[in-house]
Design an enzyme around this catalytic site. Sequence first.
Site, PDB file in Angstrom:
ATOM      1  N   THR A   1     -16.405 136.820 -15.414  1.00  0.00           N
ATOM      2  CA  THR A   1     -14.782 136.932 -15.803  1.00  0.00           C
ATOM      3  C   THR A   1     -13.903 137.827 -15.427  1.00  0.00           C
ATOM      4  O   THR A   1     -13.914 137.026 -14.012  1.00  0.00           O
ATOM      5  CB  THR A   1     -15.036 138.788 -16.335  1.00  0.00           C
ATOM      6  OG1 THR A   1     -14.615 139.838 -16.751  1.00  0.00           O
ATOM      7  CG2 THR A   1     -15.570 139.833 -14.670  1.00  0.00           C
TER       8      THR A   1
ATOM      9  N   GLU B   1     -19.427 143.763 -17.320  1.00  0.00           N
ATOM     10  CA  GLU B   1     -20.071 144.216 -16.656  1.00  0.00           C
ATOM     11  C   GLU B   1     -20.955 145.250 -16.739  1.00  0.00           C
ATOM     12  O   GLU B   1     -21.525 146.379 -16.117  1.00  0.00           O
ATOM     13  CB  GLU B   1     -19.243 144.504 -14.955  1.00  0.00           C
ATOM     14  CG  GLU B   1     -18.677 144.078 -14.408  1.00  0.00           C
ATOM     15  CD  GLU B   1     -16.588 143.970 -15.308  1.00  0.00           C
ATOM     16  OE1 GLU B   1     -16.530 143.606 -15.926  1.00  0.00           O
ATOM     17  OE2 GLU B   1     -16.528 143.410 -13.970  1.00  0.00           O
TER      18      GLU B   1
ATOM     19  N   LYS C   1      -4.569 141.798 -20.881  1.00  0.00           N
ATOM     20  CA  LYS C   1      -5.023 141.089 -21.442  1.00  0.00           C
ATOM     21  C   LYS C   1      -4.568 140.828 -23.280  1.00  0.00           C
ATOM     22  O   LYS C   1      -3.909 141.439 -24.261  1.00  0.00           O
ATOM     23  CB  LYS C   1      -6.249 142.708 -22.380  1.00  0.00           C
ATOM     24  CG  LYS C   1      -7.823 141.921 -22.906  1.00  0.00           C
ATOM     25  CD  LYS C   1      -8.476 142.840 -22.889  1.00  0.00           C
ATOM     26  CE  LYS C   1     -10.387 142.627 -22.813  1.00  0.00           C
ATOM     27  NZ  LYS C   1     -11.390 143.069 -23.302  1.00  0.00           N
TER      28      LYS C   1
ATOM     29  N   TRP D   1      -8.393 137.557 -21.006  1.00  0.00           N
ATOM     30  CA  TRP D   1      -7.248 138.265 -20.014  1.00  0.00           C
ATOM     31  C   TRP D   1      -6.968 137.171 -18.970  1.00  0.00           C
ATOM     32  O   TRP D   1      -7.190 135.721 -19.054  1.00  0.00           O
ATOM     33  CB  TRP D   1      -8.745 138.450 -18.640  1.00  0.00           C
ATOM     34  CG  TRP D   1      -9.581 139.664 -18.490  1.00  0.00           C
ATOM     35  CD1 TRP D   1     -10.822 139.908 -19.098  1.00  0.00           C
ATOM     36  CD2 TRP D   1      -9.167 140.743 -18.941  1.00  0.00           C
ATOM     37  NE1 TRP D   1     -11.056 141.060 -19.348  1.00  0.00           N
ATOM     38  CE2 TRP D   1     -10.502 141.829 -19.112  1.00  0.00           C
ATOM     39  CE3 TRP D   1      -8.106 141.540 -18.652  1.00  0.00           C
ATOM     40  CZ2 TRP D   1     -10.003 143.264 -19.013  1.00  0.00           C
ATOM     41  CZ3 TRP D   1      -8.049 143.337 -18.849  1.00  0.00           C
ATOM     42  CH2 TRP D   1      -8.903 143.451 -19.358  1.00  0.00           C
TER      43      TRP D   1
END
Length: 544
Positions: free
Chosen positions: A184, A328, A439, A444
């Site tokens: 990420t 996560e 975003k 991202w």
Amino acid sequence: MQGMMMNMPLSVIEILRFGAQAFADEGIVSVRCEGDIHRETYAEAYARSGQLAHALKGLGIGIGDRVATLAWNGYRHFELYYAISGMGAVCHTINPRLSAEQMVYIIRHAEDRVICTDLTFVPVLESLAAELPQDLKIVVMTDRAHMPDSALDLLCYEDLLAPQPTEYDWPTLPEDTAAGLCYTSGTTGNPKGALYSHRSTVLHALFLAVSVPRSVYEGARVLPVVPMFHVNSWGLPYAGPLTGTSLIMPGPSLDGASVYDLMEQEKVTASWGVPTVWLGLQGEITKRGALPKSLDQLVIGGSAAPRSMIEFFEEKGVDVCHAWGMTEMSPIGTQCQLPKHMQSLPRKEQIDAKTLQGRRMFGVDLKICDEDGTRLPQDGTAVGELFVRGNAVVSGYFNNEEASQAALDAEGWFGTGDVACITPDGFLSIQDRSKDLIKSGGEWISSIDLENLAMAHPKVANCAVIAIPHPKWDERPIIVVVPQDAGDPPQLDEIHALMDGHMAKWQFPDALELVDALPMTATGKVSKLTLRRQFDGYVLPDAG
Ligand code: AMP
């Protein structure tokens, strides 16, 4: 005193072995890159996963090795999920929307030994060839007839599978063995890897199955628009065979018309994805004057679901379940199916509640804290940084000591970087983001990375990148620049030129605005909050 129960480790392949036996009629429908529709049952997928595990073993893959995927949602990607984890290796899903630089970084950082790619992404790998490890094996997820001509040494997925037996002696692994890896965006610098275990993956699938029962149940037909390359398609590839839900995999075409047609043809009952995708579907429904016939539920997450979108679908009888989570967290943390006592409320009040991100799933705890880490009350007014803990929440990042150190607070909770309040009855309301990320369409963009690149321009004295709301992409970046010389300011295309090669083109700022000075915080940092307020109501060039 210890319990006296068998200590049978949770294992990802057990989900598919179960689905294959319990739900003989369910399986996967895939729109293939080759252009046609493909169908297989979970039993067929299980057998082919066995063949695939043999094939990967033949390529030298063993326990703990990373095998990467670069692929759309489809049955071969699904088989890879199970075969790789099942044999004890780690399934590393790569997001093809990353910039070339980031992609090379994560392939190297993960030390991928094999990469399995859809036809679509062969040219991407060709363009990266010089920077990829020499011994990286590339498998194209297609059959011999569709293998592309390429200067690369390519292996053919179906050729690898064909001679292999369908039975594989899946190893018994400790349940905390790594099963999946997904990177990420960091707020700055390189992406960080969330390393899922067999235990967290199976538990997350179970939590999800009991939390969103209107989507996943025997005979349901769910279309995951949310990609398998981004947080395991929110867990659907695992919840599918676990519950007897068939998965309708859309392949590369995710525009409103393609999604609508697939929903209609395949009698899709629920679909999961980010708001940008549903905007496209909304347009298509308005154009055709009707809903896809069987559609009963949409799960919307990844970014806040706009109220108008929730109203649009709810008025037509589609249940909207707003969800929040993050890579996560495997990823689902909260979901907004209304509790029974709220289902008889007037429609407006129900919609009010559905604009919130919902209540925690089992296995997830939430707390909000002020800047000193002191817990704030969950009274619907206090706003603070959101922390989480749970059975499927990361405890750190893969091979990244620095990021791991910063991940958890003193009590061992994970800091989400989201700013939220929580109502007394447990509804989460995301208010803002403290992490410096934007975003766009569910993906991202690091504002700090853009700023660092732009600062290299000799005409830029200082700059800041902020998010501007956008009707289609949710947010888009603009760059606010203090020029060295107000009479000779830099142009947007010059800034883009500096970003070229480092960031993906869709991550470039949409506009450049000049200011005399940037607002500063007491600690001498640019105050993004004040700057965002200054640009409140700003209309982007293409969003008028
Ligand atoms: P990712 O790790 O890419 O799945 O992104 C997770 C982040 O997306 C969260 O930390 C939030 O900032 C944002 N996010 C996800 N779902 C929502 C939602 N329903 N409302 C607002 N923000 C969301």
